[in-house]
Design an enzyme around this catalytic site. Structure first.
Site, PDB file in Angstrom:
ATOM      1  N   HIS A  77       0.829  -1.195   0.000  1.00 49.15           N
ATOM      2  CA  HIS A  77       0.000   0.000   0.000  1.00 49.15           C
ATOM      3  C   HIS A  77       0.874   1.259   0.000  1.00 49.15           C
ATOM      4  O   HIS A  77       0.527   2.260  -0.616  1.00 49.15           O
ATOM      5  CB  HIS A  77      -0.910   0.016   1.233  1.00 49.15           C
ATOM      6  CG  HIS A  77      -1.936  -1.065   1.256  1.00 49.15           C
ATOM      7  ND1 HIS A  77      -3.291  -0.817   1.350  1.00 49.15           N
ATOM      8  CD2 HIS A  77      -1.828  -2.413   1.194  1.00 49.15           C
ATOM      9  CE1 HIS A  77      -3.964  -1.954   1.353  1.00 49.15           C
ATOM     10  NE2 HIS A  77      -3.086  -2.947   1.266  1.00 49.15           N
ATOM     11  N   ASP A 117      -6.165   5.626   2.359  1.00 41.12           N
ATOM     12  CA  ASP A 117      -6.332   4.216   2.037  1.00 41.12           C
ATOM     13  C   ASP A 117      -7.716   3.726   2.442  1.00 41.12           C
ATOM     14  O   ASP A 117      -8.241   4.093   3.502  1.00 41.12           O
ATOM     15  CB  ASP A 117      -5.253   3.394   2.751  1.00 41.12           C
ATOM     16  CG  ASP A 117      -5.059   2.024   2.137  1.00 41.12           C
ATOM     17  OD1 ASP A 117      -5.967   1.175   2.270  1.00 41.12           O
ATOM     18  OD2 ASP A 117      -4.009   1.797   1.511  1.00 41.12           O
TER      19      ASP A 117
END
Length: 487
Positions: A22, A124
């Site tokens: 990520h 995120d």
């Protein structure tokens, strides 16, 4: 000094989840926006900042304004010192501690919004609470998960077509409805809320999907030609606003690890490739969150042995003694006079490896970052998904784009779960032949992969689809800021 009335650059806060897969695309994305004059700030914890610091430093050598890194301490939740990401987790108990810690990051996140007042935040999706936190401060939140639109659309369909309830939950095959392409999977390849060990994950994905739906929009590391029909599906069928910014790996000339040049191990790896013929090496790597049992390692080694191809195997995180997995005759492949294979036990310079002319195929777990890096390099894939979005990405690669061959993985299980199914070496060798063989079908896959690689390059160039999407998003956020100021 700038005039007092000179417009200030747009300010975007990037808030990546605490996992390597990520973090890296977020650092790349910040570099893309910074190159377009956006003031970018990345908010994360010290250990996670260290993962992307080399990428940020490289971007800052070229971009104005510079990307700012702001670190906050990782909350004390009982994890060992320095363990601040999924990579360091080896038990279910520690995973829940990590999730607790990630939820406690809400306080420093909100404090940043209050004190710094960014114009937007790209947070995120694994911080579902960020949608409401940003809204409370009047800041538009765009979600980013670092996977494909195809996979997100499949997850959305799965959550609304619970296989545990459909047909009494007895069917072995599940066809996900309402998608732009037919997606049929085995029940064992899916997250299944009927399984006790999947219930928490299912509930979490429901939270994520709902939070993303009420966000300002979603940003994807992808490009239009890679996911045919998905942009229209997302916008029309799901009613969501999306912008495509990828492939983000194109902003990197080096890999994340190794600021200041390649390490001696990296140099050794690339020199080994230099000595191999064009397209003769199969590259094998499964990311940072995949675990293989000794039995699986043994069959993979046998598959490489049987394939007859040169191979570069990145064996990260596997601690089994060689006597537990190495088949007879395998060690001879590393003999000085042959050197048909190389096993690499460090972080590998993957983008450089995939772009090396000696590499002709990639055996991968189908993590989206790896898929994109292979696509960008024009390398066909042998797909071996394990869990999460990986089975969906395999469908895109094999059935929609036709640039890969499935190895036949049928078991959805994370690195913390035990697997029952072991794929044979013969099956693995056959799949490698499917992308590196001399037959016409393998050649067609290689041609399609090269064509897709050329399209990936064009997407991020000036005038390309992703380049234009980034520009449109910047313009929209600037216009929003002006309207808020006027109000």
């Amino acid at each position: 000094m700038a005039a007092a009335d000179e417009p200030q650059p747009l300010h975007i806060l990037f808030f990546p989840y605490i996992a390597t897969g990520h973090l890296i695309p977020v650092a790349d994305m910040a570099a893309v926006f910074a190159s377009r004059g956006v003031k970018c700030t990345i908010l994360t914890t010290p250990a996670n900042a260290a993962v992307i610091r080399p990428a940020v430093d490289r971007a800052n050598a070229a971009a104005v304004p510079a990307i700012d890194m702001v670190t906050v301490p990782f909350p004390d939740v009982g994890l060992p010192p320095g363990v601040e990401s999924v990579t360091g987790i080896s038990s279910e108990a520690d995973m829940f501690k990590l999730l607790d810690g990630s939820n406690r990051l809400r306080e420093p996140f909100e404090r940043f919004l209050e004190e710094r007042r960014p114009d937007a935040v790209i947070a995120d999706s694994f911080f579902p609470w960020a949608a409401d936190a940003a809204a409370a401060h009047g800041v538009p939140r765009l979600s980013f998960l670092g996977t494909s639109m195809f996979a997100r659309a499949c997850t959305h369909a799965l959550l609304r077509h619970n296989p545990a309830l459909a047909d009494g939950g007895d069917a072995d095959d599940v066809v996900l409805p309402g998608l732009p392409h037919r997606v049929a999977l085995r029940r064992s390849q899916l997250l299944d809320p009927a399984k006790p060990n999947h219930r928490f994950e299912w509930a979490f994905y429901e939270l994520v999907d709902a939070a993303d739906a009420r966000s300002y929009g979603e940003v994807f590391n992808s490009f239009a030609d890679l996911e045919p029909g998905c942009v229209d599906h997302y916008r029309a069928a799901l009613g969501r606003r999306v912008w495509l910014t990828g492939p983000l790996a194109h902003v990197r000339t080096d890999d994340i690890a190794g600021a200041g040049g390649l390490s001696p191990d990296d140099e050794r790896c690339l020199r080994w490739l230099d000595g191999k013929p064009r397209g003769s090496v199969v590259y094998v790597s499964f990311g940072t969150l995949t675990h293989f049992s000794p039995a699986e390692q043994r069959e993979l080694a046998r598959g490489l042995q049987i394939s007859g191809k040169n191979f570069l195997w990145i064996m990260g995180g596997e601690d089994a003694d060689a006597s537990e997995w190495m088949p007879e005759g395998f060690a001879e492949l590393f003999a000085a006079g042959d050197q048909r294979g190389l096993i690499f036990r460090a972080w590998a310079p993957q983008t450089r490896i995939l772009n090396h002319p000696a590499v002709g195929g990639f055996v991968t777990h189908c993590g989206w970052n790896s898929v994109l890096e292979a696509v960008s390099a024009g390398v066909p894939l042998v797909t071996w998904p394990r869990y999460a979005d990986q089975f969906y990405n395999e469908k895109l690669v094999v059935e929609v784009l036709k640039v890969g061959v499935s190895i036949g993985s049928v078991e959805y299980a994370s690195k913390l779960e035990v697997r029952d199914h072991v794929i044979s070496g013969e099956t693995i060798a056959e799949a490698i032949g499917g992308v590196m063989g001399d037959d016409e079908v393998a050649e067609q896959r290689r041609v399609k992969a090269k064509e897709l690689g050329a399209k990936a390059k064009r997407a991020t160039e000036k005038g390309g689809s992703s380049y234009e999407d980034v520009g449109r998003l910047i313009q929209e956020l600037m216009a929003r800021r002006s309207s808020v100021v006027r109000a």
